[in-house]
Structure formats: structure tokens, C-alpha cells
Write an enzyme that holds these catalytic residues in place. Structure first.
Site, short mmCIF file in Angstrom:
data_model
loop_
_atom_site.label_atom_id
_atom_site.label_comp_id
_atom_site.label_asym_id
_atom_site.label_seq_id
_atom_site.Cartn_x
_atom_site.Cartn_y
_atom_site.Cartn_z
N LYS A 55 -37.07 -1.11 -83.55
CA LYS A 55 -36.85 -0.31 -82.03
C LYS A 55 -38.07 -1.79 -81.53
O LYS A 55 -37.05 -1.25 -80.38
CB LYS A 55 -37.85 0.45 -81.96
CG LYS A 55 -37.40 1.50 -82.37
CD LYS A 55 -38.01 3.37 -82.98
CE LYS A 55 -37.25 4.11 -83.92
NZ LYS A 55 -38.35 5.98 -83.96
N GLN A 99 -44.53 7.83 -83.59
CA GLN A 99 -43.76 7.81 -84.74
C GLN A 99 -44.57 8.66 -85.86
O GLN A 99 -45.43 9.02 -86.06
CB GLN A 99 -43.42 6.56 -85.38
CG GLN A 99 -43.06 6.09 -86.72
CD GLN A 99 -41.16 6.15 -86.23
OE1 GLN A 99 -40.65 5.95 -85.24
NE2 GLN A 99 -40.81 6.49 -87.40
N ASP A 122 -37.97 10.76 -76.67
CA ASP A 122 -37.07 11.63 -78.20
C ASP A 122 -37.42 12.72 -77.64
O ASP A 122 -35.99 13.26 -78.47
CB ASP A 122 -39.20 11.39 -79.31
CG ASP A 122 -38.44 10.76 -80.19
OD1 ASP A 122 -38.06 9.76 -80.77
OD2 ASP A 122 -40.08 9.95 -80.55
#
Ligand code: GUN
Length: 302
Positions: A55, A99, A122
Site C-alpha cells: 500500500k 491494518q 477503509d
């Protein structure tokens, strides 16, 4: 020549990333704004480390800032919440990604609740889930957003686009299944959400013109579950043993759909790997850019 039924998610994601890089360059030149993503990794789960690293690399390749925070596996919830609060208040950070999964001592819901919804790239915060289901402007989870982009690319030219199509979503997770169903409802599809308790899943599936499989079970969806001409989006990434005489420990990646069986019946299908996987990171970049523009009140040109 490659089969035209196979949806090339890798190529689509590369195009999307190139377009985002051009938009980021324009944003920097015209507004002095460089979108920034803070990625937080707690502990050292090897798969999570790979994800966070790729990422960060993709962010920098698109000209955006990437800030990485690595915390020890024994970090407590209060310390992580503290960091999230600091990032919420940092004007150089437009997107925050914590994460998952997190170590056992930290409640994921508490961390997600602490995120500023405007920076929740997200799309996991309850405010963003609520906006998606009520038609407001929020952040959309990356994987379902990538699925929708590929569906629109294949079906957008059809009379009415996706409107009125029968869609089935296999799986009801907060990360993929539920937001995917909401996105398809927003496109005026008739949506069935199937899960482990669904009766006669094969029959439910066979009626659908759009199948999105997100169950995490290798090749669970068989070829004869796919209706003639359906568009199949396979979100699964499952590693299975594939031993050979020379390499008894060999493994390979497969999706949730038995690809070779489904291909002759589908009108279009995403492969694994090379389908949805590359779209997820590209959509994270898109969300970070969107978040930065909204936070600064800038409108993007295409
Ligand atoms: N872990 C696996 N997938 C994801 C994702 O999309 N976002 C976050 N934050 N963690 C993940």
C-alpha cells in the site's frame, strides 16, 4: 490471445492508478495539496506486513505521501487510540488505515469508532456504513468499490446499466458482503445476500445475472451454480496445496469460484489472481485522494 470474457482487473487497476497519479500531480500544482495516508500496523503478522508495504509503495508511486506507523504486538488499546487521535488532528494526514486483524488485547470496534469518519479510507466507520446505506456521501470500502467499478465497466453500456439486474452477494461481512449489497441496491439491482445458513445456495446463485463471491472458501461456487451469461466477480483469495513431484510443498492461489468450470457459462468473470486483488489497492488510493479533496474543499477534474 486472452479470452475476452476474462475481466483484466490488473490492467484496469493500472489505468486507474495512472489517472489518479495525473490528478495528484494537478492537485499539487494547482492547490499545493499532497494527499497523505497513515498506515498503522500493530505487531508483525507477515501477511499484514506485505499488505502495508505494498500500500505504501503504491501511494508513493502515485505521488502521494505515505506515513507508516509500526507498533509492537503488545501495544495496548489506549496507546493505539492515542495515535489515532493524533492522526485525526494531523492536517498532512487525509486518510488513516489501521491494518486488521489487531492483536487480541485491542478491540477493533473501539479503534474503528475512534477514526474521524472523513479520514476513514477503509469505509469501516459506522458513519460511513450508514451513509452508504442511506444514500449520503461517505467513504466506500475499497474492495466492494473495486468490484462495482469492474461491473460498471462491463455492464455500463447495457441499456439501463446495472438497473433491474438480479444480483447475488455470497457473504455478509462488514468489509465486503454488506457494503457490496448496498452498492448494488444503489445501482437499482435486485439484491440477494446469501450466507452460510442460506438454503439451496446453488439454486439462488443460478438465478442471478451478477454473482459476487466473498466467502473465503476455495472454489466453493461450482460451474453449474452459474446461470448462462452471468457476470461473475470473485473476491476470494485462497491459498491451496498444489504439490508436484519436484515440489511437494507447492501452493497456488484460487478464488471462491471454480474458475475453469464457471468460465464457459459466464459472460464475464474475474480471475484469481489478477482480478479484484489489484483493484483494492487502487481504490485505497482513490479514497485517499477523495478524502484529501473533500477535507480541503477542492473539486477534482477527471
Ligand atoms: N486487512 C485485510 N484487509 C484489510 C483492509 O481492507 N483494510 C484494513 N484496514 N485491514 C485489512
Amino acid at each position: 490471445m486472452t479470452n475476452p470474457k476474462i475481466i483484466d482487473g490488473k490492467a484496469f487497476a493500472e489505468n486507474l492508478r495512472a489517472r489518479l497519479a495525473r490528478q495528484v500531480a494537478a492537485l499539487r500544482a494547482e492547490h499545493g495539496l499532497v494527499p497523505g495516508l497513515a498506515a498503522v500496523l500493530v505487531g508483525n503478522d507477515p501477511a499484514s506486513e506485505v499488505y502495508v508495504r505494498s500500500k505504501a509503495r503504491a501511494m508513493r508511486a502515485a505521488g502521494m505521501n505515505s506515513f507508516e506507523y509500526r507498533l509492537a504486538a503488545r501495544t495496548d488499546e489506549a496507546a493505539l487510540l492515542d495515535l489515532v487521535q493524533r492522526l485525526n488532528g494531523d492536517p498532512a494526514v487525509h486518510g488513516i488505515l489501521v491494518q486488521l486483524p489487531l492483536p487480541k488485547q485491542i478491540r477493533e470496534a473501539a479503534v474503528i469508532d475512534a477514526l474521524d469518519p472523513a479520514k476513514d479510507v477503509d469505509g469501516f466507520h459506522v458513519v460511513n456504513a450508514g451513509r452508504l446505506s442511506t444514500g449520503g456521501q461517505g467513504m466506500i470500502p475499497c474492495t466492494p468499490l473495486g468490484c462495482l467499478m469492474l461491473l460498471k465497466d462491463r455492464l455500463g453500456d447495457r441499456d439501463g446499466g446495472l438497473a433491474g439486474m438480479r444480483a447475488i452477494v455470497l457473504g455478509r461481512s462488514n468489509i465486503v458482503g454488506k457494503p457490496m449489497a448496498q452498492l448494488l441496491i444503489r445501482e437499482s439491482c435486485t439484491v440477494t445476500v446469501a450466507h452460510s445458513k442460506t438454503r439451496d445456495l446453488a439454486a439462488e446463485c443460478r438465478r442471478a445475472e451478477i454473482v459476487v463471491a466473498a466467502v473465503g472458501k476455495p472454489e466453493m461456487v461450482k460451474g453449474d451454480w452459474i446461470g448462462e451469461g452471468a457476470v461473475v466477480i470473485d473476491v476470494g483469495i485462497n491459498r491451496i496445496p498444489a504439490p508436484t513431484a519436484e515440489n511437494p510443498g507447492r501452493t497456488r492461489l484460487v478464488g471462491d469460484v471454480a474458475f475453469a468450470e464457471a468460465l464457459p457459462r459466464a459472460s464475464a468473470i474475474t480471475p484469481v489472481p489478477g482480478g479484484i486483488g489489484p483493484m483494492t489497492i487502487a481504490c485505497l488510493l482513490a479514497n485517499t485522494l477523495t478524502a484529501a479533496c473533500r477535507q480541503r474543499g477542492v473539486t477534482l477534474r477527471d
